[in-house]
Design a protein around this motif. Structure first.
Motif, short mmCIF file in Angstrom:
data_model
loop_
_atom_site.label_atom_id
_atom_site.label_comp_id
_atom_site.label_asym_id
_atom_site.label_seq_id
_atom_site.Cartn_x
_atom_site.Cartn_y
_atom_site.Cartn_z
N THR A 111 0.85 -1.19 0.00
CA THR A 111 0.00 0.00 0.00
C THR A 111 0.88 1.24 0.00
OG1 THR A 111 -1.72 -1.16 1.21
CG2 THR A 111 -1.84 1.23 1.18
N ARG A 112 0.87 1.91 -1.10
CA ARG A 112 1.59 3.16 -1.26
C ARG A 112 0.74 4.06 -2.15
NH1 ARG A 112 4.08 1.57 2.50
NH2 ARG A 112 6.28 1.12 2.60
N TYR A 113 0.85 5.34 -1.95
CA TYR A 113 0.08 6.28 -2.74
C TYR A 113 0.30 6.03 -4.24
CZ TYR A 113 -0.92 10.40 -5.41
OH TYR A 113 -1.36 11.22 -6.39
N LEU A 124 8.23 6.00 5.11
CA LEU A 124 7.12 6.42 4.25
C LEU A 124 7.34 7.83 3.73
CD1 LEU A 124 4.11 5.24 6.48
CD2 LEU A 124 5.19 3.99 4.61
N GLU A 179 3.28 11.61 1.22
CA GLU A 179 2.02 11.15 0.63
C GLU A 179 1.48 9.94 1.37
OE1 GLU A 179 4.78 11.82 -1.07
OE2 GLU A 179 4.27 13.21 -2.69
N ASP A 180 2.37 9.02 1.71
CA ASP A 180 1.95 7.79 2.39
C ASP A 180 1.54 8.06 3.84
OD1 ASP A 180 2.33 6.26 0.12
OD2 ASP A 180 4.42 5.82 0.62
N LEU A 204 -1.86 9.55 3.54
CA LEU A 204 -2.78 8.48 3.16
C LEU A 204 -3.12 7.61 4.36
CD1 LEU A 204 -4.29 6.81 1.00
CD2 LEU A 204 -2.13 5.59 0.60
N PHE A 233 1.14 -1.06 5.28
CA PHE A 233 2.25 -0.16 4.98
C PHE A 233 3.62 -0.74 5.34
CE2 PHE A 233 -1.28 2.73 4.78
CZ PHE A 233 -0.93 3.63 3.80
#
Length: 125
Positions: free
Chosen positions: A23-25, A62, A65-66, A69, A88
């Motif tokens: 899960t990353r932007y 991270l 952005e992450d 998020l 993450f």
């Protein structure tokens, strides 16, 4: 034979460990951005990132952005800390730290977006 199997299992273990960090932007599409953040578009998300980047926790793990998020996901869909940590690839403690630091900082930075209306009830008089 055993050494070869051990090497194969070690390689498979490494692949599984690195694959779970997904899960990353940058890996989300437009609909996923809308679902996870509640924002109307990825452009709106990127504007928000640029506006609040200076108050977000700096992270070795991270991007800004992450981090944003992660915080917006927690606010919007409220998954358990453990799920976010797994998604993450960070610890639950780190998730808690990001969240605990980001919420007050974002509230202070984005206070102009909150419009309070005062309604007097007839029952008060």
């Amino acid at each position: 034979m055993v050494t070869q199997e051990l090497n194969q299992l070690t390689l498979e273990n490494y692949s599984l460990q690195t694959a779970r960090i997904c899960t990353r932007y940058t890996r989300l599409n437009e609909e996923e951005i809308k679902f996870y953040t509640g924002l109307p578009s990825s452009a709106a998300f990127m504007w928000l990132v640029s506006y609040v980047r200076d108050v977000l926790t700096k992270s070795l793990f991270l991007t800004s952005e992450d981090v944003l998020l992660l915080v917006l996901m927690k606010i919007r869909i409220n998954p358990p800390q453990r799920d976010i940590a797994f998604m993450f690839g960070i610890s639950e403690t780190t998730v808690t730290t990001y969240f605990d630091v980001a919420i007050p900082a974002l509230a202070k930075k984005l206070v102009f977006l909150v419009r309070w209306t005062y309604v007097l009830s007839a029952t008060l008089f």
